[in-house]
Enzyme design. Structure first.
Site, PDB file in Angstrom:
ATOM      1  N   ASP A   1      46.425  40.920  42.307  1.00 53.80           N
ATOM      2  CA  ASP A   1      47.299  41.830  42.768  1.00 53.80           C
ATOM      3  C   ASP A   1      48.324  41.435  43.539  1.00 53.80           C
ATOM      4  OD1 ASP A   1      45.837  43.902  41.308  1.00 53.80           O
ATOM      5  OD2 ASP A   1      44.261  43.790  42.588  1.00 53.80           O
TER       6      ASP A   1
ATOM      7  N   PRO B   1      53.577  42.759  40.015  1.00 58.48           N
ATOM      8  CA  PRO B   1      53.920  43.935  39.073  1.00 58.48           C
ATOM      9  C   PRO B   1      52.515  44.206  38.449  1.00 58.48           C
ATOM     10  CG  PRO B   1      54.663  41.965  38.241  1.00 58.48           C
ATOM     11  CD  PRO B   1      54.310  41.477  39.597  1.00 58.48           C
ATOM     12  N   ASP B   2      52.429  45.595  38.332  1.00 52.75           N
ATOM     13  CA  ASP B   2      51.341  46.019  37.475  1.00 52.75           C
ATOM     14  C   ASP B   2      51.393  46.056  36.017  1.00 52.75           C
ATOM     15  OD1 ASP B   2      49.122  47.593  36.280  1.00 52.75           O
ATOM     16  OD2 ASP B   2      48.491  48.136  38.521  1.00 52.75           O
TER      17      ASP B   2
ATOM     18  N   PHE C   1      40.696  46.978  31.432  1.00 57.05           N
ATOM     19  CA  PHE C   1      39.349  46.769  32.049  1.00 57.05           C
ATOM     20  C   PHE C   1      39.361  47.038  33.339  1.00 57.05           C
ATOM     21  CE2 PHE C   1      36.517  44.401  29.199  1.00 57.05           C
ATOM     22  CZ  PHE C   1      37.233  44.256  28.345  1.00 57.05           C
TER      23      PHE C   1
ATOM     24  N   LYS D   1      54.527  20.171  49.976  1.00 53.74           N
ATOM     25  CA  LYS D   1      53.182  20.298  50.251  1.00 53.74           C
ATOM     26  C   LYS D   1      53.077  20.700  51.746  1.00 53.74           C
ATOM     27  CE  LYS D   1      48.697  18.359  50.311  1.00 53.74           C
ATOM     28  NZ  LYS D   1      48.099  17.021  50.507  1.00 53.74           N
TER      29      LYS D   1
ATOM     30  N   ASN E   1      41.252  33.267  40.583  1.00 51.05           N
ATOM     31  CA  ASN E   1      39.907  34.051  40.594  1.00 51.05           C
ATOM     32  C   ASN E   1      38.884  33.650  39.696  1.00 51.05           C
ATOM     33  OD1 ASN E   1      40.090  35.697  37.806  1.00 51.05           O
ATOM     34  ND2 ASN E   1      42.144  36.414  38.944  1.00 51.05           N
TER      35      ASN E   1
ATOM     36  N   LYS F   1      46.711  54.854  35.958  1.00 52.92           N
ATOM     37  CA  LYS F   1      47.559  53.842  35.145  1.00 52.92           C
ATOM     38  C   LYS F   1      47.860  54.281  33.991  1.00 52.92           C
ATOM     39  CE  LYS F   1      45.422  49.654  37.440  1.00 52.92           C
ATOM     40  NZ  LYS F   1      46.014  48.289  37.370  1.00 52.92           N
TER      41      LYS F   1
ATOM     42  N   LYS G   1      41.223  54.473  37.744  1.00 53.16           N
ATOM     43  CA  LYS G   1      42.208  53.366  37.187  1.00 53.16           C
ATOM     44  C   LYS G   1      42.727  54.310  35.810  1.00 53.16           C
ATOM     45  CE  LYS G   1      40.967  49.501  39.620  1.00 53.16           C
ATOM     46  NZ  LYS G   1      40.058  48.257  39.625  1.00 53.16           N
TER      47      LYS G   1
END
Ligand code: PMT
Length: 293
Positions: free
Chosen positions: A174, A200-201, A218, A184, A105, A236, A232
């Site tokens: 995630d 895993p979180d 965050f 490749k 990301n 969490k 969240k």
């Protein structure tokens, strides 16, 4: 002049209290110069937001003299995180598809690195678990380099029992490809499918640890920012969460500025747009207060 020569010759800890028109304060030259001062260890007191002498409204007012006096006095007292051990995650993770490709990301690490520096300036010993970014490690901070979410999880969980404050600023993937292919992948077909499995979180595992630090997340959201962030916070089991609207390109991912809302039980505090380093200093100060209360 007397002030600038005195400043250069003086070996004492220094602070500045900026006061100027809101457009001057928001100008890129001012923001860059403030960052230089902070990098040199200068404490920045304010500015406040509100009505200005010229009639404009915004950030740039000098703090009230009594507030300045209190903050100047505080310079001679202990720092907000003296003796505390802080663990921060920053940057993106990379989830391997094959030896040359990955899913990732746009996180640059700027926000997490700024937090690490602010926590260090506040007296903490700081470990920064960092995904791949192009930033130098802040002075005095111990950096642990990782690539995937699983590596970040392992690096964090090894240290969590020795942590007083955990801040999860990393943009953790995630999902990861179910299999990282060893060679490749060749483009033999017109389409291809990659099966993804959940990572895993990390922050949920930190919040669920037996010896649990004060745990701050965050929430990067593009809509219904506050309600998703509150969700969240509860799901969490966090002590606080920083809601970040990443639909605005001027704040959030890879920007130099940010604008967030700090949420905790009974607390909703909006912090206006400012440089990431200044925001980090403000957040660390607020979080230290939350921890102490
Ligand atoms: O790095 P920059 O370019 O400066 O950008 C900063 C930022 C936008 C990345 C940062 O401010 C930010 O919002 N970070 C959180 C990004 C994110 O992944 O948010 P989330 O809402 O998907 O995750 C919520 C929380 O769970 C976060 O604390 C995240 O670190 C944590 N998480 C998520 C998934 C996972 N598998 N493990 C986690 O610990």
């Amino acid at each position: 002049d007397l002030l600038s020569t005195l400043w250069l010759a003086c070996q004492a800890k220094k602070a500045v209290a900026p006061a100027m028109n809101q457009a001057m304060w928001a100008d890129a030259a001012t923001l860059a110069n403030m960052d230089v001062l902070r990098q040199r260890g200068v404490t920045v007191l304010g500015p406040a937001a509100g009505e200005q002498a010229c009639g404009d409204v915004g950030l740039g007012r000098m703090l009230e003299p009594t507030e300045l006096a209190d903050l100047a006095e505080a310079q001679f007292q202990g720092r907000a995180l003296d003796g505390k051990r802080v663990l921060i995650t920053a940057g993106p993770t990379r989830e391997a598809i094959d030896p040359v490709r990955y899913i990732s990301n746009h996180s640059s690490g700027k926000m997490g690195y700024a937090l690490a520096r602010a926590a260090c300036d506040a007296g903490a010993s700081v470990v920064l678990v960092s995904g791949p970014v192009a930033l130098p490690c802040p002075e005095g901070v111990e950096r642990v380099d990782v690539s995937s979410a699983q590596e970040m999880y392992d690096a964090v969980m090894q240290r969590v029992a020795r942590t007083d404050l955990f801040i999860g600023c990393a943009a953790v993937a995630d999902y990861r490809p179910a299999q990282a292919v060893e060679q490749k992948i060749k483009k033999n077909a017109e389409t291809m499918q990659i099966e993804l499995v959940r990572n895993p979180d990390i922050i949920s595992a930190v919040a669920g640890a037996e010896k649990r630090p004060f745990t701050v997340g965050f929430a990067a959201e593009t809509q219904d920012v506050i309600s998703y962030a509150r969700g969240k916070l509860e799901r969490k089991n966090l002590d606080a969460i920083i809601a970040n609207d990443v639909s605005d390109a001027g704040i959030g991912f890879n920007s130099d500025q940010n604008e967030v809302v700090l949420l905790a039980a009974g607390l909703e505090q909006a912090l206006p747009r400012m440089g990431k380093q200044q925001l980090a200093t403000t957040l660390i100060d607020r979080l230290a207060h939350c921890m102490a209360s």
